[in-house]
Design an enzyme around this catalytic site. Structure first.
Site, short mmCIF file in Angstrom:
data_model
loop_
_atom_site.label_atom_id
_atom_site.label_comp_id
_atom_site.label_asym_id
_atom_site.label_seq_id
_atom_site.Cartn_x
_atom_site.Cartn_y
_atom_site.Cartn_z
CG PHE A 154 102.76 29.95 110.38
CD1 PHE A 154 102.97 29.36 111.62
CD2 PHE A 154 101.79 30.94 110.29
CE1 PHE A 154 102.24 29.74 112.73
CE2 PHE A 154 101.06 31.33 111.41
CZ PHE A 154 101.28 30.73 112.64
CE LYS A 178 103.54 30.59 98.94
NZ LYS A 178 104.10 31.09 100.23
CD GLU A 181 105.76 33.97 103.10
OE1 GLU A 181 105.15 32.92 102.81
OE2 GLU A 181 105.21 35.09 103.13
CB SER A 231 94.64 34.38 107.15
OG SER A 231 95.08 34.98 105.95
CB CYS A 286 92.53 26.12 111.48
SG CYS A 286 92.55 24.40 111.03
CD GLU A 381 92.58 32.45 112.83
OE1 GLU A 381 92.79 33.10 111.78
OE2 GLU A 381 92.63 31.20 112.87
P1 NAD Z 1 98.41 33.37 105.62
O1 NAD Z 1 97.09 33.55 105.01
O2 NAD Z 1 99.14 34.58 106.08
O3 NAD Z 1 99.40 32.64 104.58
C1 NAD Z 1 99.02 31.46 103.90
C2 NAD Z 1 99.75 31.41 102.56
O4 NAD Z 1 99.35 32.54 101.78
C3 NAD Z 1 101.26 31.48 102.69
O5 NAD Z 1 101.82 30.53 101.82
C4 NAD Z 1 101.60 32.92 102.31
O6 NAD Z 1 102.84 33.03 101.64
C5 NAD Z 1 100.48 33.32 101.38
N1 NAD Z 1 100.09 34.74 101.49
C6 NAD Z 1 100.17 35.54 102.59
N2 NAD Z 1 99.66 36.76 102.32
C7 NAD Z 1 99.24 36.74 101.02
C8 NAD Z 1 98.61 37.69 100.16
N3 NAD Z 1 98.30 38.90 100.58
N4 NAD Z 1 98.31 37.30 98.90
C9 NAD Z 1 98.59 36.07 98.46
N5 NAD Z 1 99.20 35.13 99.24
C10 NAD Z 1 99.52 35.44 100.50
O7 NAD Z 1 98.25 32.30 106.80
P2 NAD Z 1 99.36 31.85 107.87
O8 NAD Z 1 99.59 32.97 108.81
O9 NAD Z 1 100.51 31.22 107.19
O10 NAD Z 1 98.58 30.66 108.61
C11 NAD Z 1 97.71 30.87 109.68
C12 NAD Z 1 96.28 30.95 109.21
O11 NAD Z 1 95.93 29.76 108.53
C13 NAD Z 1 95.28 31.07 110.35
O12 NAD Z 1 94.30 32.00 109.98
C14 NAD Z 1 94.70 29.68 110.46
O13 NAD Z 1 93.40 29.60 111.02
C15 NAD Z 1 94.69 29.27 109.02
N6 NAD Z 1 94.61 27.82 108.87
C16 NAD Z 1 93.42 27.31 108.49
C17 NAD Z 1 93.28 25.95 108.36
C18 NAD Z 1 91.95 25.36 107.97
O14 NAD Z 1 91.89 24.16 107.81
N7 NAD Z 1 90.89 26.13 107.82
C19 NAD Z 1 94.37 25.10 108.62
C20 NAD Z 1 95.58 25.66 108.98
C21 NAD Z 1 95.70 27.04 109.11
#
Ligand code: NAD
Length: 490
Positions: A154, A178, A181, A231, A286, A381
């Protein structure tokens, strides 16, 4: 509320160059700026994904067979469309993610830079050729993989999709994106602009949804590679599941970035960099500073950080966090740290919000001193405008603290001493290192990617390293001289 009255009426999928039928389930999309309902988003099923994969498969032959220099013309035009529509795209990011307009413009500008890099790929991916025996030549070419998928978080609705779209498509793949959401609207505008730039239908498709669609992507036999940004918990799930169905996978996870501050660091520059790093995009990066490790006598720097943090006004130059749930989670971390003995020296829990938006999810900058590595706030985090300060007696102890955390996205050191900086450069266990820089994002053409629990899979997601991830090598041996003598090695 009828969806037609929403600011962005229903966010649909985008398949084969046009909006596609919605999945059966819909979810609300709310703006973190004021909690208002701005759209709904389709929660697609595996069946909806299948339609998108078929469209991407149908487009693959034509697109991958188009010479790369012709493909690059689409992205030159697309880069200009990003520039032309910069304000609209930034407004979208601001509305659905909540970050400030300045931060939203910066996101779109970075997308332009990523697209510019992709336009340079024809100069970087020429193959190899050698006459290995008389009249016998071996050549190596880079070929695309086929239909690939990109799953986004997000926190950067415009930029993170551009980590993958321009490079993967320029290299001849077709894609299913994808988006998160929570912020699905920008992705549809990206799809429309790619079409306007001349991208053939089906080369880029958007399928919305949540966990169910991510699992379907991992399992779908038509998808050859999966990139994921989000994450660590989900990065691990996706990496394991996509690999189990024999796909190439590159999954970037969360972070806990340590900034080591030495007493000789430049006062104003260090304080402003550390505060900008912990608070930019409301700490939801991140690459954000999560923990400052203060080595020895750094009180003067902490005092200056408070002066800097006071310049941040929620609703003006500090945006809200993404959701009520995120807001409550962050407050929970602060309260728990306080109970465990840490000292909140700047408290953002009840901020005055400029403009008076009552229902936005705003937190002010929060600085917590005397945190210890065993506290939960130090290990997990937080993802909000919060920084913990851990005290260390010397540089070795500070580096040990950095090394002990399981993540490894970024680490930084602030000092005027080249020797001390060099030690951190050598010994920090992170993929991206900053020296007197709080957000050490490598700019193009340098690649982006962490270590340890911040990334699973080989290659980085941007820059030259991503070429390896999005392509495979074809090795061809040719012989056109039947009269030439051959041996068993041809
Ligand atoms: P998230 O892991 O909750 O969601 C990421 C994606 O995974 C979304 O599209 C979501 O729909 C999907 N998703 C969520 N739960 C899922 C599950 N149980 N099974 C399968 N798919 C699932 O992450 P977020 O809250 O959208 O974003 C924030 C996180 O992203 C933070 O931890 C941040 O550090 C990380 N991030 C990392 C980088 C990097 O370069 N390492 C860059 C940007 C963000």
């Amino acid at each position: 509320m009828p969806t037609s009255t929403l600011k962005y009426p229903e966010t649909r999928n985008y398949i084969a160059g046009k909006p596609a039928a919605n999945g059966q389930k819909q979810m609300e999309v709310r703006s973190p700026l004021d909690g208002s309902l701005i759209s709904t988003v389709s929660l697609s099923s595996a069946k909806d994904l299948d339609v998108a994969v078929k469209a991407a498969e149908a487009a693959f032959q034509g697109w991958s067979g188009t010479p790369i220099k012709e493909r690059s013309q689409v992205f030159f035009r697309y880069r200009e469309l990003l520039a032309k529509n910069r304000e609209e795209l930034a407004t979208l990011v601001h509305t659905e993610n909540g970050k400030t307009m300045d931060e939203s413009y910066a996101e779109v500008d970075k997308s332009m830079e990523l697209t510019e890099f992709a336009c340079s790929l024809p100069q970087l991916i020429q193959g190899e050729l050698l006459e290995v025996s008389k009249g016998v030549e071996c050549r190596i070419e880079r070929k695309p993989l086929g239909v690939v998928a990109s799953i986004a978080p997000f926190n950067f609705p415009n930029m993170v999709p551009h980590w993958t779209i321009p490079n993967a498509l320029m290299l001849g793949n077709t894609m299913i994106l994808k988006p998160s959401e929570l912020v699905p609207i920008s992705a549809i505008r990206i799809a429309e602009l790619l079409k306007e730039a001349g991208l053939p239908d089906g080369v880029f498709n958007v399928v919305n949804g949540d966990r169910q669609i991510v699992e379907a992507i991992c399992d779908h036999p038509g998808i050859k590679a999966v990139s994921f940004v989000g994450s660590t918990k989900v990065a691990k799930i996706v990496y394991i599941r996509a690999s189990a169905s024999l796909k190439r996978a590159l999954c970037l996870g969360g972070a806990k970035n340590h900034l080591i501050v030495l007493p000789d660091a430049h006062l104003e520059m260090t304080a402003s960099n550390v505060v900008a790093s912990m608070s930019g995009c409301a700490g939801q990066r991140c690459m954000a500073a999560a923990q400052m490790v203060g080595v020895g006598a750094v009180e003067h720097i902490i005092d200056q950080m408070i002066i800097e943090a006071k310049k941040l006004i929620p609703g003006k130059n500090l945006g809200p966090v993404i959701s009520k749930a995120a807001f409550e989670r962050i407050i929970g971390y602060i309260e728990e740290a306080e109970k465990a003995g840490a000292k909140v020296i700047m408290d953002g829990r009840n901020p005055q919000v400029e403009g008076g938006a009552k229902d936005g999810y705003y937190l002010g900058p929060t600085i917590i001193d005397h945190v210890t590595p065993d506290m939960r706030i130090s290990q997990e985090e937080v993802f909000g405008p919060v920084i913990s300060i851990i005290r260390a007696k010397d540089l070795d102890a500070a580096i040990d603290i950095e090394n002990a955390n399981p993540y490894g996205n970024a680490a930084a050191v602030f000092t005027q001493s080249g020797g001390q900086a060099r030690q951190v450069m050598e010994r920090a266990s992170a993929g991206m290192i900053g020296v007197n820089i709080g957000v050490p994002v490598p700019r193009e053409p340098f690649s982006f990617g962490g270590w340890n629990d911040s990334k699973f899979g080989t290659c980085d997601i941007t820059g030259k390293s991503s070429i390896e991830f999005w392509t495979q090598l074809k090795k061809t041996t040719t012989k056109w001289n039947p009269e030439g003598k051959t041996n068993w090695m041809s």
